[in-house]
Enzyme design. Sequence first.
Site, short mmCIF file in Angstrom:
data_model
loop_
_atom_site.label_atom_id
_atom_site.label_comp_id
_atom_site.label_asym_id
_atom_site.label_seq_id
_atom_site.Cartn_x
_atom_site.Cartn_y
_atom_site.Cartn_z
N THR A 46 8.57 49.70 24.45
CA THR A 46 8.20 51.02 24.96
C THR A 46 8.22 51.07 26.47
OG1 THR A 46 6.87 51.57 23.06
CG2 THR A 46 6.26 52.64 25.10
N TYR A 60 9.22 58.33 20.44
CA TYR A 60 10.20 58.18 21.53
C TYR A 60 11.17 57.06 21.12
CZ TYR A 60 6.77 54.55 22.16
OH TYR A 60 5.91 53.52 21.91
N THR A 126 5.12 46.17 22.38
CA THR A 126 3.75 45.73 22.08
C THR A 126 3.56 45.34 20.62
OG1 THR A 126 3.07 48.01 21.61
CG2 THR A 126 2.77 47.20 23.88
N ASP A 127 4.48 45.78 19.74
CA ASP A 127 4.26 45.52 18.30
C ASP A 127 4.17 44.04 17.97
OD1 ASP A 127 6.14 48.33 16.86
OD2 ASP A 127 4.28 48.19 18.00
N LYS A 199 -3.14 43.23 18.96
CA LYS A 199 -3.01 44.68 19.08
C LYS A 199 -3.97 45.32 18.08
CE LYS A 199 0.45 48.39 19.26
NZ LYS A 199 1.90 48.75 19.27
N GLU A 320 -14.16 28.17 1.00
CA GLU A 320 -13.85 28.97 -0.20
C GLU A 320 -12.90 28.26 -1.17
OE1 GLU A 320 -16.29 32.18 0.58
OE2 GLU A 320 -15.10 31.66 -1.20
N1 DGL Z 1 8.79 49.84 18.89
C1 DGL Z 1 7.60 49.29 19.49
C2 DGL Z 1 7.93 47.94 20.15
O1 DGL Z 1 9.01 47.81 20.74
C3 DGL Z 1 7.04 50.21 20.52
C4 DGL Z 1 5.65 49.83 20.87
C5 DGL Z 1 5.50 49.46 22.33
O2 DGL Z 1 6.35 48.75 22.91
O3 DGL Z 1 4.44 49.84 22.86
O4 DGL Z 1 7.07 47.04 20.11
#
Ligand code: DGL
Length: 363
Positions: A46, A60, A126-127, A199, A320
């Site tokens: 992003t 986006y 971020t993913d 995240k 467990e």
């Molecule tokens: N498609 C997600 C990625 O590239 C967008 C999320 C982001 O980068 O904040 O991880």
Amino acid sequence: MTKIELMTRFAVAPVFALSLAWSGYTAEAADAGHLPNITILATGGTIAGTGANSTTTVGYTAAKVGVEALIDAVPEIKKVANVKGEQIFQIASESMTNDHWLKLAKRVNTLLAQPDVDGIVITHGTDTLEETAYFLDLTVKSEKPVVMVGAMRPSTAISADGPVNIYNAVVLAGSKEAEGKGVMIAMNDEISAARDVTKTNTSLTSTFRTPELGVIGYMQNNAPHFYRESLRRHTANAEFDVSNLDKLPAVDIVYGYANINPIALNAFIGAGDKGIVYAAVGDGSLGAGIKPDLIEARKKGVVVVRSSRVGNGIVARNGEANDDELDFVVSDTLNPQKARILLMLALTKTDDTKAIQTMYYEY
Ligand code: DGL
């Protein structure tokens, strides 16, 4: 640049120059070439995304803007570091693979071995940012700072968070205090450790949290402020060497839930997985619907790691399940996606479960 933008930029400059002077970055230092040499490796995400208009913050397109444009969008960067950019990938991070990780780790290690490189910033979606960060935390062979950075709003959005995140990441990567801290994540004015950050929200700029264990510091006024650091092995103190690897052992994650079905687990085993991370319910509890199949997998030589879908807390050995009897491994506090990364790298060294268990207590 429009007249308004020019005026805004012009108005901001003196304020920015004052804050730079206050923080010790004087013009003399800059002119004397005392600035740190930072390489920015861009992978997409992003932070390099573009939206249909300035109010588009979801829906986006990620991975559109190149690394030079990212650097040019934040001219203040050149006042705090000598920056070089490399576009190593241009992907949305949900598509990151083991092959990308191996290429990235090798490039980082090659660059950090150069005396004229003081630190590295990696821009990333971020993913899966936390996963790439942890993989590098275990495979970077240097004490020099490696800082990962992303954004939750595309570069075209009002109050995009990418520019300030990149600026902070470059300052952090160029700071002496950041040496030896392991791979760090610099977002939302916080500094987080790769091992424990995750995240936590699908869209908020504050999404990266380290629940319960906390951030290791803050970015404020052009400088890092540290308050803690990870006690676990990482980077130069890690035993994993990927320099001669061109693939990683097959390890997959099976997600636990009520009424679990072992079909997915058995499909992974049938496909030849060397390791399985079970994202169990609770503190690693094995339901009747999955336990026999995990035991069978172990008997076939697959290394089984009990992790937890809960996300926080310790998965305790012999809690467990009787891990000693079943010859299972527990993930300690690593979440499933990070437990998978450690298991892949562990299996490049050994398939001895006692040695692997020790790794989960050391890293
Ligand atoms: N498609 C997600 C990625 O590239 C967008 C999320 C982001 O980068 O904040 O991880």
